[in-house]
Design an enzyme around this catalytic site. Structure first.
Site, PDB file in Angstrom:
ATOM      1  N   LYS A   1      61.748  -2.751  42.672  1.00 52.11           N
ATOM      2  CA  LYS A   1      62.930  -2.955  43.525  1.00 52.11           C
ATOM      3  C   LYS A   1      63.931  -3.908  42.871  1.00 52.11           C
ATOM      4  O   LYS A   1      65.122  -3.880  43.207  1.00 52.11           O
ATOM      5  CB  LYS A   1      62.516  -3.488  44.898  1.00 52.11           C
ATOM      6  CG  LYS A   1      61.834  -2.454  45.802  1.00 52.11           C
ATOM      7  CD  LYS A   1      61.590  -3.028  47.191  1.00 52.11           C
ATOM      8  CE  LYS A   1      61.053  -1.969  48.167  1.00 52.11           C
ATOM      9  NZ  LYS A   1      59.612  -1.777  48.055  1.00 52.11           N
TER      10      LYS A   1
ATOM     11  N   LYS B   1      59.944 -11.248  42.905  1.00 48.55           N
ATOM     12  CA  LYS B   1      59.398 -10.136  43.708  1.00 48.55           C
ATOM     13  C   LYS B   1      57.900  -9.962  43.517  1.00 48.55           C
ATOM     14  O   LYS B   1      57.363 -10.139  42.429  1.00 48.55           O
ATOM     15  CB  LYS B   1      60.116  -8.828  43.302  1.00 48.55           C
ATOM     16  CG  LYS B   1      59.882  -7.685  44.257  1.00 48.55           C
ATOM     17  CD  LYS B   1      60.665  -7.829  45.526  1.00 48.55           C
ATOM     18  CE  LYS B   1      60.287  -6.793  46.562  1.00 48.55           C
ATOM     19  NZ  LYS B   1      58.937  -7.015  47.147  1.00 48.55           N
TER      20      LYS B   1
ATOM     21  N   SER C   1      56.204  -2.614  44.200  1.00 50.22           N
ATOM     22  CA  SER C   1      57.545  -2.976  44.674  1.00 50.22           C
ATOM     23  C   SER C   1      58.336  -3.889  43.738  1.00 50.22           C
ATOM     24  O   SER C   1      59.493  -4.191  44.023  1.00 50.22           O
ATOM     25  CB  SER C   1      57.449  -3.630  46.051  1.00 50.22           C
ATOM     26  OG  SER C   1      57.203  -2.663  47.047  1.00 50.22           O
TER      27      SER C   1
ATOM     28  N   SER D   1      60.717  -6.450  51.201  1.00 48.35           N
ATOM     29  CA  SER D   1      60.200  -5.312  50.428  1.00 48.35           C
ATOM     30  C   SER D   1      60.299  -4.018  51.232  1.00 48.35           C
ATOM     31  O   SER D   1      59.409  -3.151  51.174  1.00 48.35           O
ATOM     32  CB  SER D   1      58.744  -5.563  50.012  1.00 48.35           C
ATOM     33  OG  SER D   1      58.412  -4.791  48.894  1.00 48.35           O
TER      34      SER D   1
END
Length: 396
Positions: free
Chosen positions: A86, A251, A83, A139
């Site tokens: 992202k 992240k 993720s 997420s």
């Protein structure tokens, strides 16, 4: 009778050796299985201490403003990003979806996507701002999918992501979807993640989203039953903002194929430090925090090489360090190149031990086992002779 007694005594002595000898144990017949290494915070993260060693594929820590690395390992190795991709999704799509109040109607395809979701309900409308919060804080894959649709569809969104990666000089990165779900055509490197981190930190709107600790997800209406459902607060999964001194966030991610991935940034006294990691086996958040803390503690850290970030591109201090391990420590206790601990060491030790084993029996056992066999043969022979002598006397 003396022969029988001698054979019996030999058998007894050899049996005792097999039973009591400390060199003959069950472990000798079965090589030790290699145990998975678990990351633990080093006892010392202070000035001059060796840098932490995350357990995984690739990682780095360095100055986000200059691009100088203080510790690193295999930074150019391509790996699934999970993720953390992202952030690239957000950076590429925020330029197209530049109105935070724009409404996006959720579709069933958003709801059915795999992985982490925030709970979008089809035929309900959500603002672009809320979708960015859900994607970067929680997420949420359903939010990432919805943003991709709003930007012109998944194919268009992925194309924008790859264009942005090229613009940032992320030459070893390729996006295949907006969520980070595993795809053989989706990969990045620890070095490219540093470039991505710099660009995201330069975007004021995205950093305001990433810096949010809690956000209220709105309620809605089930389109089939017309039942109304209440909203609820969502949390920041990265757990850097508000939990690490000067933490700016960014992240985290995880899939079975990618394992743990992390991009963490903190700022202290105007100095921004970034840690990026890929393919981390365990404790990825703690490893990222330890890398940040270690780097901040170094008063005069050695620069291993420079990653070109933003407009601060400078010649590399060590062009040959890229992609190699630079996480060890030299005689002065600071990081140095070429001190990688080979993960195959444990396997080689196991092979060495198993080579001293024949048909499941160690060489140390062969001598007493052979002695036992000889003693048993002597005993049997003595018994046969005795029986023959007795048989001969009785037949006379």
């Amino acid at each position: 009778m003396r022969l029988i007694a001698a054979a019996a005594l030999a058998l007894l002595l050899v049996g005792a050796q097999l039973t009591l000898s400390p060199s003959v144990t069950h472990a000798d017949t079965t090589p030790d299985e290699k145990q998975e290494k678990v990351y633990e915070t080093p006892a010392d993260l202070g000035n001059g201490a060796k840098p932490p060693q995350p357990v995984g594929t690739a990682w780095l820590v360095g100055d986000l403003d200059t691009g100088e690395l203080q510790a690193a390992h295999d930074i150019d190795k391509k790996h699934a990003p999970a993720s953390t991709i992202k952030l690239l999704t957000a950076l590429a799509l925020v330029e197209v979806l530049d109105d935070p109040k724009q409404k996006v109607e959720a579709k069933f395809e958003d709801m059915e996507i795999d992985g982490t979701k925030v709970g979008l309900m089809q035929k309900n409308e959500y603002t672009v701002d809320l979708l960015f919060h859900a994607m970067l804080m929680s997420s949420a894959n359903d939010a990432a999918n919805a943003l991709g649709r709003a930007a012109g569809g998944q194919e268009k969104a992925v194309a924008l992501m790859n264009e942005k990666a090229e613009e940032l000089g992320m030459t070893n990165t390729h996006a295949a979807n907006t969520s980070g779900l595993d795809d053989e055509d989706q990969y990045t490197t620890a070095a490219d993640m540093m470039k991505l981190a710099w660009a995201v930190c330069e975007d004021e709107y995205l950093m305001s989203v990433i810096g949010t600790e809690t956000y209220q997800f709105p309620g809605g209406t089930n389109p089939d039953t017309k039942e109304k459902f209440e909203g609820y607060p969502i949390q920041n999964h990265t757990k850097i903002v508000g939990q690490v001194e000067g933490g700016l966030g960014l992240k985290n991610g995880f899939t079975r194929q990618a394992k743990g991935a992390y991009i963490a940034v903190a700022e202290r006294d105007g100095h921004r430090v970034v840690a990026t990691m890929l393919g981390i086996d365990n404790n990825s958040r703690q490893a990222a925090i330890d890398l940040l803390e270690w780097d901040f503690a170094q008063k005069d850290p050695k620069s291993l090489q420079t990653i070109p970030v933003g407009d601060t591109v400078t010649p590399s201090a060590d062009p040959n360090a890229s992609g190699s391990d630079a996480g060890g420590a030299g005689a002065d206790g600071r990081a140095s190149v070429g001190t990688e601990m080979d993960s195959s060491d444990g396997a080689e030790a196991s092979e060495s031990k198993s080579s001293a084993t024949t048909l499941g029996v160690s060489i140390e056992k062969l001598l007493p086992v052979g002695m036992l066999a000889v003693a048993a043969a002597l005993l049997v022979t003595a018994l046969i002779i005795l029986l023959r002598l007795r048989w001969g006397k009785s037949s006379r």
